[in-house]
Design an enzyme around this catalytic site. Structure first.
Site, PDB file in Angstrom:
ATOM      1  N   CYS A  81      36.738   6.528  12.927  1.00  0.00           N
ATOM      2  CA  CYS A  81      36.234   6.305  14.499  1.00  0.00           C
ATOM      3  C   CYS A  81      34.666   6.581  14.353  1.00  0.00           C
ATOM      4  CB  CYS A  81      36.849   7.075  15.517  1.00  0.00           C
ATOM      5  SG  CYS A  81      38.601   6.615  15.695  1.00  0.00           S
ATOM      6  N   THR A 115       0.871  -1.139  -0.067  1.00  0.00           N
ATOM      7  CA  THR A 115      -0.018   0.191   0.000  1.00  0.00           C
ATOM      8  C   THR A 115       0.910   1.250   0.038  1.00  0.00           C
ATOM      9  OG1 THR A 115      -1.662  -1.055   1.210  1.00  0.00           O
ATOM     10  CG2 THR A 115      -1.822   1.230   1.514  1.00  0.00           C
TER      11      THR A 115
END
Lengths: 392, 278
Positions: A331, A243
């Site tokens: 990092c 949908t």
């Protein structure tokens, strides 16, 4: 004007704010117009018409036919659908060409093709030059008789560098090879006209152009063979079950209309702001290097490496001033290696770990650029003062 | 975005003892630009063997800077003997904890301290003598085995979080798994030969486990709508079944290992291994 205390958002390649006009267009479809577009009654039918209006708005921005637009849940779904469709169209062809700097949506899919389709594939990963551009000679040499599909991004998310995808598509089509382009970063920032190129599949994502998250589009050229990825109901003419995410589709339509109107501003005012920021930083901070080709790139993106300092530390200091940006540092990603894009470009480790990506939008102001220019040199100098590699 | 403690933030924003000592008694340098983090630690040691001053220079992320800063604070005033015994866990604890993926920052701190102490003592560290297993980050087998033993690592992912080994191209993954298996087996064998202070009979063990589950573990899990049932105890293998919200929870493995197993090890026997019933 001082920007202290307010969010200075320069991370628009990650995601963008929803334009107020987009939100306004969406709200009725989250409140009173809640019908299902597939329903027989007028109540649902009017919602279906809104979806078709949005489809026309998206098509208009891309220079496409509305029938060539399929709504999906995101850019990643669009990428997967396109590449898997091409491979299932030519099951005897097992060769895929992509670049080394594709978004994880394409990169990771290609790494998993063998498992997904149950047979071996050959993947060619095209390298890039040190300025992030693509060498067309090596591309041409990679095109083979068993190549099913080429996938190359229109613009790179980290550097903004543009690939000559239209030219590449022509070369692929001459060999009967399907061509997909992930244009998630390019749509709304550079002109795209599907009538004037031969690209078969094009992906875009709503939240990169001031529509909400969770809505994407796959453009599929008329007459290009297509194999459905998400099977279900007859939505999207049976090409994508599920949908419709009506409110977001309506929002994306509106965002595309706005993007068309704003394209000129993006390429003048936003570009000028980006250039001011970039030139200011390169002038004020020693050992700062621009990553990527200076001209062949998006007007909003600037990727700068600050040598001998680490990106996460830079971002966290910027964060203290509410300045939002991204880094290609290891990092920040949770992995231990810096950005695959910068590594493919051969950016040295001294610089890759300290790369910061600024990505602007029409909502940025000159005050904000001045604010960032005032804060950055101090942040970098502070971190360098404690770096064991600085001044060596 | 990483969840850093206030302590990490504090040491990152206002790091203590940044710089280099003029004439240090010992210098330790670890990491490299390629690795993404590096630390240079200089220490001053007086004639009594006390660390009187320490300074650092760090290239790296917030947790690397914070680990270095807190390290200098910890060791100032410490004797060299005590400093030599400092573990990475103590560094992480002093920061109120580090994200798992950032534990290698605390390991880097300890390594730099060891290197500085070795430099002061004029000895060569044995760690560098091992064979390199992870080419990307230059991690040796001796370093990996040590991390497995000291921090009780149980997966290849743990090893990467603590030592960075395997975090690059991933080619050494098989070798890491091998090292993990060997080390865990060796540790189990060492334990088995050691006379245990209070040997439990199987019945006592089961009773104790039941008791800890009833008294401590179950009430905590119930707070989150979960539950747990003891299925079997076979030697050191404790098989349990998670119930309620826990059975559908994405992080049920974490609950099992980090909470249930930890509790039972603390209160019943250190050697217990908790597994979920399949």
């Amino acid at each position: 004007m001082d920007c202290t205390g307010k969010v200075v958002y320069m991370d628009n390649n990650a995601t963008t704010r929803i334009a107020p006009e987009v939100l306004e267009a969406m709200l009725p479809y989250l409140t009173e117009y809640y019908g299902n577009p597939s329903s027989m009654h007028t109540f649902g039918g009017q919602v279906g018409r809104a979806v078709e209006t949005a489809r026309a708005q998206v098509a208009e921005l891309l220079g496409a036919e509305p029938s060539e637009i399929i709504f999906t849940s995101c850019g990643t779904e669009s990428d997967s659908t396109a590449i898997l469709s091409a491979l299932q169209t030519f099951p005897e062809k097992r060769h895929v060409i992509k670049t080394k700097v594709e978004h994880p949506a394409v990169k990771s899919l290609c790494e998993n093709l063998d498992t997904l389709l149950g047979h071996k594939h050959r993947i060619t990963r095209l390298g890039v030059e040190s300025d992030g551009t693509l060498n067309l000679d090596s591309y041409k040499a990679a095109l083979a008789d068993d190549t099913a599909v080429v996938s190359a991004m229109w613009a790179n998310n980290e550097t903004g560098v543009l690939f000559p995808v239209e030219e590449m598509a022509v070369m692929a089509k001459e060999r009967g090879i399907l061509f997909h382009s992930d244009a998630v970063q390019a749509v709304g920032k550079v002109p795209i006209n599907m009538k004037k190129n031969q690209i078969d599949f094009l992906s875009l994502s709503g939240h990169k152009l001031h529509a909400p998250k969770g809505i994407g589009v796959l453009y599929v050229r008329k007459k290009t063979p297509f194999v459905t990825f998400l099977h279900g109901g007859h939505q999207e003419k049976g090409r994508r079950g599920g949908t419709e995410n009506v409110a977001s589709i309506v929002g994306l339509g509106k965002a595309c209309e706005l993007a068309g109107q704003m394209m000129a501003e993006e390429n003048t005012r936003v570009r000028a702001l980006r250039d001011k920021l970039e030139q200011g930083l390169l002038a004020a901070v020693p050992k700062a290097i621009l990553n990527g080709h200076a001209e062949l790139r998006l007007p909003n993106t600037s990727n700068i490496s600050f040598e001998y300092v680490e990106g996460e530390a830079i971002l966290l200091h910027m964060n203290r001033h509410n300045i939002c940006a991204s880094s290609g540092s290891a990092c920040t990603s949770g992995s231990l290696e810096p950005s695959h894009v910068l590594r493919a470009m051969g950016v040295p480790f001294t610089a890759a770990h300290g790369s910061i990506r600024f990505s602007l939008s029409i909502y940025n102001t000159e005050d904000e650029v001045n604010f960032v220019l005032a804060k950055m040199p101090g942040i970098i100098a502070g971190l360098r003062a404690m770096s064991p590699f600085w001044e060596r | 975005m990483w969840e850093y403690t206030d302590k990490v933030q504090e040491h990152f924003i206002n790091p203590k003892n940044v710089g280099e000592l003029d004439k240090p008694s010992g210098t330790g340098e670890v990491g490299s630009l390629a690795c993404g983090d590096a630390l240079k630690l200089t220490i001053q040691v007086d004639e009594l063997g006390i660390i009187t001053d320490a300074k650092f220079k760090t290239f790296g992320c917030a947790s690397a800077i914070a680990s270095s800063s807190v390290l200098t604070e910890i060791i100032k005033g410490m004797s060299i003997e005590d400093a030599a015994k400092l573990t990475n866990q103590q560094i992480a604890d002093a920061l109120g904890g580090l994200p798992k993926e950032k534990m290698h920052c605390s390991v880097m701190g300890r390594e730099a301290l060891e290197a500085a102490i070795a430099d002061y003592r004029g000895v060569i560290l044995p760690m560098a003598q091992g064979n390199v297993v992870c080419e990307c980050f230059g991690v040796t087998d001796l370093e990996i085995i040590r991390a497995i033993r000291e921090s009780n690592l149980r997966s290849v992912e743990d090893i990467t979080n603590f030592t960075k080994a395997g975090g690059g191209c991933g080619k050494c993954e098989d070798r890491l798994r091998e090292l993990l298996q060997q080390t865990v087996q060796a540790m189990a064998a060492e334990k088995a030969t050691k006379p245990t202070a209070q040997r439990l009979t199987t019945l006592q063990k089961i009773k104790k486990i039941e008791d800890v589950i009833e008294r401590e573990i179950l009430p905590t899990l119930k707070k989150d709508g979960g539950g747990i049932e003891l299925i079997d105890v076979d030697g050191d293998i404790v098989t349990v079944s998670l119930r309620g919200a826990c059975s559908r929870c994405q992080s049920s493995l974490t609950t099992l290992k980090d909470y249930v197993e930890k509790k039972l090890r603390e209160q019943v026997a250190e050697t217990l291994i908790v597994e979920e019933a399949r």
